[in-house]
Design a protein around this motif. Structure first.
Motif, PDB file in Angstrom:
ATOM      1  N   VAL A 129      35.067  48.218  37.137  1.00 30.31           N
ATOM      2  CA  VAL A 129      35.603  47.272  36.162  1.00 30.31           C
ATOM      3  C   VAL A 129      34.611  46.117  36.089  1.00 30.31           C
ATOM      4  N   ALA A 130      34.106  45.856  34.906  1.00 32.74           N
ATOM      5  CA  ALA A 130      33.049  44.857  34.728  1.00 32.74           C
ATOM      6  C   ALA A 130      33.524  43.743  33.805  1.00 32.74           C
ATOM      7  N   LEU A 131      32.894  42.575  33.935  1.00 32.48           N
ATOM      8  CA  LEU A 131      33.135  41.461  33.019  1.00 32.48           C
ATOM      9  C   LEU A 131      32.042  41.445  31.978  1.00 32.48           C
ATOM     10  N   PHE A 132      32.453  41.374  30.716  1.00 28.12           N
ATOM     11  CA  PHE A 132      31.530  41.323  29.594  1.00 28.12           C
ATOM     12  C   PHE A 132      31.638  39.973  28.899  1.00 28.12           C
ATOM     13  N   GLY A 173      27.786  47.541  41.246  1.00 31.50           N
ATOM     14  CA  GLY A 173      28.095  47.725  42.651  1.00 31.50           C
ATOM     15  C   GLY A 173      29.377  47.056  43.094  1.00 31.50           C
ATOM     16  N   LEU A 174      29.994  46.271  42.210  1.00 32.15           N
ATOM     17  CA  LEU A 174      31.264  45.616  42.485  1.00 32.15           C
ATOM     18  C   LEU A 174      32.177  45.764  41.276  1.00 32.15           C
ATOM     19  N   SER A 175      33.476  45.758  41.529  1.00 35.54           N
ATOM     20  CA  SER A 175      34.464  45.801  40.454  1.00 35.54           C
ATOM     21  C   SER A 175      35.203  44.475  40.377  1.00 35.54           C
ATOM     22  N   VAL A 176      35.401  43.997  39.162  1.00 29.46           N
ATOM     23  CA  VAL A 176      36.090  42.734  38.924  1.00 29.46           C
ATOM     24  C   VAL A 176      37.598  42.975  38.957  1.00 29.46           C
ATOM     25  N   THR A 177      38.297  42.187  39.756  1.00 33.61           N
ATOM     26  CA  THR A 177      39.757  42.267  39.792  1.00 33.61           C
ATOM     27  C   THR A 177      40.426  41.112  39.068  1.00 33.61           C
ATOM     28  N   ASP A 178      39.718  39.981  38.928  1.00 32.67           N
ATOM     29  CA  ASP A 178      40.249  38.831  38.203  1.00 32.67           C
ATOM     30  C   ASP A 178      39.094  37.866  37.947  1.00 32.67           C
ATOM     31  N   PHE A 179      39.285  36.908  37.024  1.00 37.93           N
ATOM     32  CA  PHE A 179      38.198  35.969  36.739  1.00 37.93           C
ATOM     33  C   PHE A 179      38.735  34.712  36.084  1.00 37.93           C
ATOM     34  N   ASP A 180      37.883  33.689  36.051  1.00 44.13           N
ATOM     35  CA  ASP A 180      38.126  32.484  35.273  1.00 44.13           C
ATOM     36  C   ASP A 180      36.786  32.011  34.744  1.00 44.13           C
ATOM     37  N   ARG A 238      49.665  40.921  43.554  1.00 45.21           N
ATOM     38  CA  ARG A 238      50.661  41.421  42.606  1.00 45.21           C
ATOM     39  C   ARG A 238      50.697  40.639  41.300  1.00 45.21           C
ATOM     40  N   SER A 239      50.123  39.441  41.255  1.00 41.49           N
ATOM     41  CA  SER A 239      50.124  38.667  40.011  1.00 41.49           C
ATOM     42  C   SER A 239      49.227  39.322  38.978  1.00 41.49           C
ATOM     43  N   ALA A 240      49.585  39.187  37.708  1.00 39.27           N
ATOM     44  CA  ALA A 240      48.845  39.830  36.625  1.00 39.27           C
ATOM     45  C   ALA A 240      47.453  39.216  36.497  1.00 39.27           C
ATOM     46  N   PRO A 241      46.403  40.037  36.403  1.00 40.77           N
ATOM     47  CA  PRO A 241      45.042  39.497  36.300  1.00 40.77           C
ATOM     48  C   PRO A 241      44.707  39.069  34.880  1.00 40.77           C
ATOM     49  N   ARG A 242      43.696  38.228  34.771  1.00 36.40           N
ATOM     50  CA  ARG A 242      43.199  37.818  33.463  1.00 36.40           C
ATOM     51  C   ARG A 242      42.356  38.955  32.864  1.00 36.40           C
ATOM     52  N   LEU A 243      42.560  39.222  31.588  1.00 36.47           N
ATOM     53  CA  LEU A 243      41.785  40.244  30.885  1.00 36.47           C
ATOM     54  C   LEU A 243      40.831  39.657  29.856  1.00 36.47           C
ATOM     55  N   LEU A 244      41.108  38.435  29.386  1.00 39.61           N
ATOM     56  CA  LEU A 244      40.388  37.864  28.252  1.00 39.61           C
ATOM     57  C   LEU A 244      40.346  36.351  28.407  1.00 39.61           C
ATOM     58  N   ALA A 245      39.232  35.743  28.009  1.00 34.13           N
ATOM     59  CA  ALA A 245      39.110  34.285  28.026  1.00 34.13           C
ATOM     60  C   ALA A 245      38.024  33.874  27.052  1.00 34.13           C
ATOM     61  N   THR A 246      38.023  32.600  26.709  1.00 31.17           N
ATOM     62  CA  THR A 246      36.921  32.022  25.940  1.00 31.17           C
ATOM     63  C   THR A 246      36.375  30.830  26.708  1.00 31.17           C
ATOM     64  N   ALA A 247      35.079  30.614  26.580  1.00 28.97           N
ATOM     65  CA  ALA A 247      34.420  29.437  27.144  1.00 28.97           C
ATOM     66  C   ALA A 247      33.530  28.890  26.042  1.00 28.97           C
ATOM     67  N   GLY A 248      33.992  27.822  25.392  1.00 29.18           N
ATOM     68  CA  GLY A 248      33.304  27.368  24.180  1.00 29.18           C
ATOM     69  C   GLY A 248      33.505  28.401  23.081  1.00 29.18           C
ATOM     70  N   GLU A 249      32.408  28.909  22.546  1.00 32.25           N
ATOM     71  CA  GLU A 249      32.484  29.956  21.531  1.00 32.25           C
ATOM     72  C   GLU A 249      32.192  31.334  22.115  1.00 32.25           C
ATOM     73  N   GLU A 250      32.063  31.406  23.423  1.00 31.72           N
ATOM     74  CA  GLU A 250      31.786  32.666  24.088  1.00 31.72           C
ATOM     75  C   GLU A 250      33.094  33.383  24.411  1.00 31.72           C
ATOM     76  N   ASP A 265      38.912  30.334  20.738  1.00 28.66           N
ATOM     77  CA  ASP A 265      37.667  29.622  21.018  1.00 28.66           C
ATOM     78  C   ASP A 265      37.688  28.232  20.378  1.00 28.66           C
ATOM     79  N   THR A 266      36.618  27.505  20.567  1.00 25.90           N
ATOM     80  CA  THR A 266      36.589  26.102  20.113  1.00 25.90           C
ATOM     81  C   THR A 266      36.540  25.972  18.600  1.00 25.90           C
ATOM     82  N   LYS A 267      36.227  27.036  17.874  1.00 23.02           N
ATOM     83  CA  LYS A 267      36.234  26.994  16.409  1.00 23.02           C
ATOM     84  C   LYS A 267      37.530  27.531  15.809  1.00 23.02           C
ATOM     85  N   GLY A 268      38.493  27.860  16.671  1.00 23.57           N
ATOM     86  CA  GLY A 268      39.782  28.318  16.171  1.00 23.57           C
ATOM     87  C   GLY A 268      39.889  29.803  15.958  1.00 23.57           C
TER      88      GLY A 268
END
Length: 635
Positions: A310-313, A328-335, A287-299, A232-235
């Motif tokens: 599969v949900a995004l938290f 009602g929907l499952s997440v397969t990838d995100f950004d 077939r490409s590997a999906p994203r499991l984790l990310a930060t946006a600012g300090e989130e 995250d942005t604070k390291g």
């Protein structure tokens, strides 16, 4: 209206690896298709924006463009492609003008890319171990098998820095395998796994590499593989891992590895019983590997399997995670960028579409869905023999007439759920109600439920499966003489075991299965670790060998009278093909109705990522096998 068929694999458009432009106004994603002429996978980059029709960003050809990434200033787009042969990093103008150019100087296979800032692209590559074609391979280490890994000689890892002009310089050459790059703009973070390890459970290390030339620092010696890193942005450095050696019972979770005020790595959200993985199965994802984790600012944002979805938290710096993707929907990838989230989402009745901040941007599969009208499942709850509530899904067929196919997932710590599965839809269209149980040990219901499989293979799980079959009969859905079984991997083990205990099923399909636990300990890439743990520590070197033999379906093959189709990939290192070979030979010697389908060149995951022509033929053969053994329709 047409019915779903195996050949429909060539009609689907599967979006993945979404990348939001820094201005938040558009998304580039890689869209995978199957070329109907060659029956091979192809991927192109598409641009999506609210209120505008999507456009193709890269040209079509016998190649795949994947993993798009915008530079932080929004001027450039990097991606990975095999368009000129080897898998390389490529650069182009973000608006699509001009011709894509390869990053020069990297002669190793590119696996991942990451912008460090507007002028520097980090490229992760792996270099094959030197070996003369046809020469003997000398092995003096334990972990020499890896399903889908391409052989016992593992590649070495490299980190490169490239500029917008396409020139690259070597940053780090390692004797290890390097994955999961992350950055705070000043330093590079990555996970390093040992090659050719003689340790049963080698784990990996998370490291910080300063870009100013300072020494590397090991931040965490993790007992398990690390699946994702983010800063995250604070390291603060976050990771997704189980930190449990040699087993898959303990679910992966989000760890806080390092950062301001962090004395040692610890769980970031210790009170959240969340399984941070995409454990709901599907055969229609890129077939490409999906994203499991990310930060946006300090989130912090991460995916987790919850029930059948599969949900995004998302979690603030000091707070508990909350689901931000819609039910009602499952997440397969995100950004994610500050203020915007792009989601690739699917449901059981609709393949993947792309969304930005809740608004749907794509209609890639809408016409196909309107034509075929896939069946949406209904939830089922069944009480196990010990009162444990078990959940599953039922896909009703308009022409089922009492025929029920019980399909058991693998893992065992995976799940069947709200995800699109073409194979299921083809079986429903062929006239079978499809019942998919999530028996004890399945993912999505917390760590305690997940652990219920340990020591219970062929015991409680077998009784769970029969509870679903009993439910189907008692509620009037199934004719008692029209029950069928299918499953793969662990599910194949359970099919095999069940057939040694009952003849109530009319026919069965067992894929990439386990039949002999003793031989699997030495021929599989996880037999002496994961399987040993799942069976409560039983090993070959003590009295446990007798119990392993007794709990092997092969040892009881003489009891199997149900017609059985065995399907296996010839390059499977997880459940090697010798497992099916042994059971096939035993049953043919006994004069049983058994057929063996061998898939050349395929590893363990062939049903979802194998060569398309083989996938299509496999689905056809399974339906043909079931149809051959079903009662004539009642009129």
């Amino acid at each position: 209206m047409s019915a779903a068929a195996p050949q429909d694999l060539t009609s689907l458009h599967l979006a993945g690896s979404p990348a939001i432009h820094p201005d938040g106004g558009r998304v580039v994603a890689s869209v995978q298709t199957v070329d109907p002429a060659t029956l091979r996978y192809r991927s192109r980059l598409w641009t999506f924006a609210t209120g505008r029709p999507p456009t193709t960003l890269t040209d079509a050809g016998p190649w795949s463009d994947v993993l798009p990434a915008f530079s932080p200033d929004g001027r450039h787009l990097a991606f990975v492609s095999d368009r000129d042969g080897p898998r390389r990093a490529w650069l182009m103008e973000a608006d699509g003008t001009g011709t894509p150019l390869p990053v020069d100087g990297i002669d190793a296979r590119v696996t991942e890319i990451l912008w460090l800032d507007a002028d520097r692209l980090l490229v992760v590559a792996e270099r094959p171990a030197p070996h003369a074609e046809g020469a003997p391979v000398v092995i003096d280490w334990l972990g020499y098998k890896s399903d889908g890994g391409g052989g016992p000689l593992e590649p070495t890892g490299e980190l490169w820095l490239a500029g917008p002009d396409g020139t690259a310089s070597l940053l780090l050459a390692s004797s290890e395998r390097l994955r999961c790059p992350a950055t705070d703009g000043r330093d590079v973070y990555y996970a390093a796994s040992p090659r050719h390890s003689d340790l049963p459970e080698p784990g990996c290390e998370v490291r910080r590499l300063p870009l100013d030339g300072g020494p590397q620092q090991t931040l965490w010696r993790c007992a398990s593989p690390v699946r994702a890193l983010a800063v995250d942005t604070k390291g603060a450095v976050f990771a997704v891992a189980s930190n449990a050696a040699g087993q898959s019972v303990t679910p992966p979770r989000v760890w806080l590895v390092a950062g301001p005020g962090v004395a040692e790595p610890h769980l970031a959200f210790p009170d959240a019983d969340l399984e941070c993985e995409r454990a709901v199965l599907s055969d229609c994802r890129p077939r490409s590997a999906p994203r499991l984790l990310a930060t946006a600012g300090e989130e912090v944002l991460f995916v987790a399997t919850v029930g059948e979805e599969v949900a995004l938290f998302s979690a603030p710096p000091s707070g508990e995670p909350a689901r931000i993707s819609p039910p009602g929907l499952s997440v397969t990838d995100f950004d994610a960028v500050a203020g915007s989230v792009a989601l690739c989402q699917e449901s059981a009745a609709h393949p993947i579409e792309l969304y930005l901040d809740g608004a749907r941007l794509s209609a890639l599969n809408t016409a196909w869905v309107a034509s075929v009208r896939p069946v949406a499942p209904e939830p089922v709850t069944v009480a196990a023999f010990d009162g444990l509530p078990l959940h599953g899904l039922l896909y009703r067929s308009a022409t089922g007439e009492g025929r029920v196919l019980v399909r058991v997932h693998g893992g065992p710590h995976l799940a069947s759920g709200n995800s699109f599965d073409l194979e299921t839809q083809t079986q429903v269209a062929a006239g079978y109600h499809v019942l998919v149980p999530n028996i004890r040990g399945s993912a999505g219901r917390g760590a305690a439920f997940r652990a219920l499989s340990v020591g219970e293979w062929g015991r409680a799980d077998h009784r769970d499966l029969l509870a679903f079959a009993d439910w189907a009969v008692h509620c009037g859905l199934a004719d008692p003489g029209q029950l069928y079984l299918a499953g793969g991997s662990y599910g194949g083990y359970l099919i095999n075991w069940t057939l040694t205990r009952t003849d109530r099923f009319r026919a069965a399909v067992s894929e990439r299965s386990v039949t002999n636990l003793l031989s699997k300990y030495g021929t599989s890439d996880n037999g002496f670790t994961v399987n040993r743990y799942e069976f409560g520590g039983l090993d070959l070197f003590d009295a446990g060998a007798r119990e392993l033999l007794d709990r092997s379906p092969l040892h009881h093959a003489a009891r199997i009278t149900t017609p059985l189709l065995l399907v296996h990939g010839e390059r499977d290192e997880r459940c090697p093909i010798e497992q099916s070979e042994q059971l096939f030979t035993a049953l043919r010697r006994l004069g049983r109705d058994v057929v063996f389908v061998r898939l050349p060149g395929e590893s363990h995951g062939y049903s979802a990522s194998g060569r398309p022509d083989r996938r299509i033929e496999r689905m056809r053969l399974i339906i043909e096998w079931l149809d051959t053994h079903r009662e004539p329709d009642r009129h």
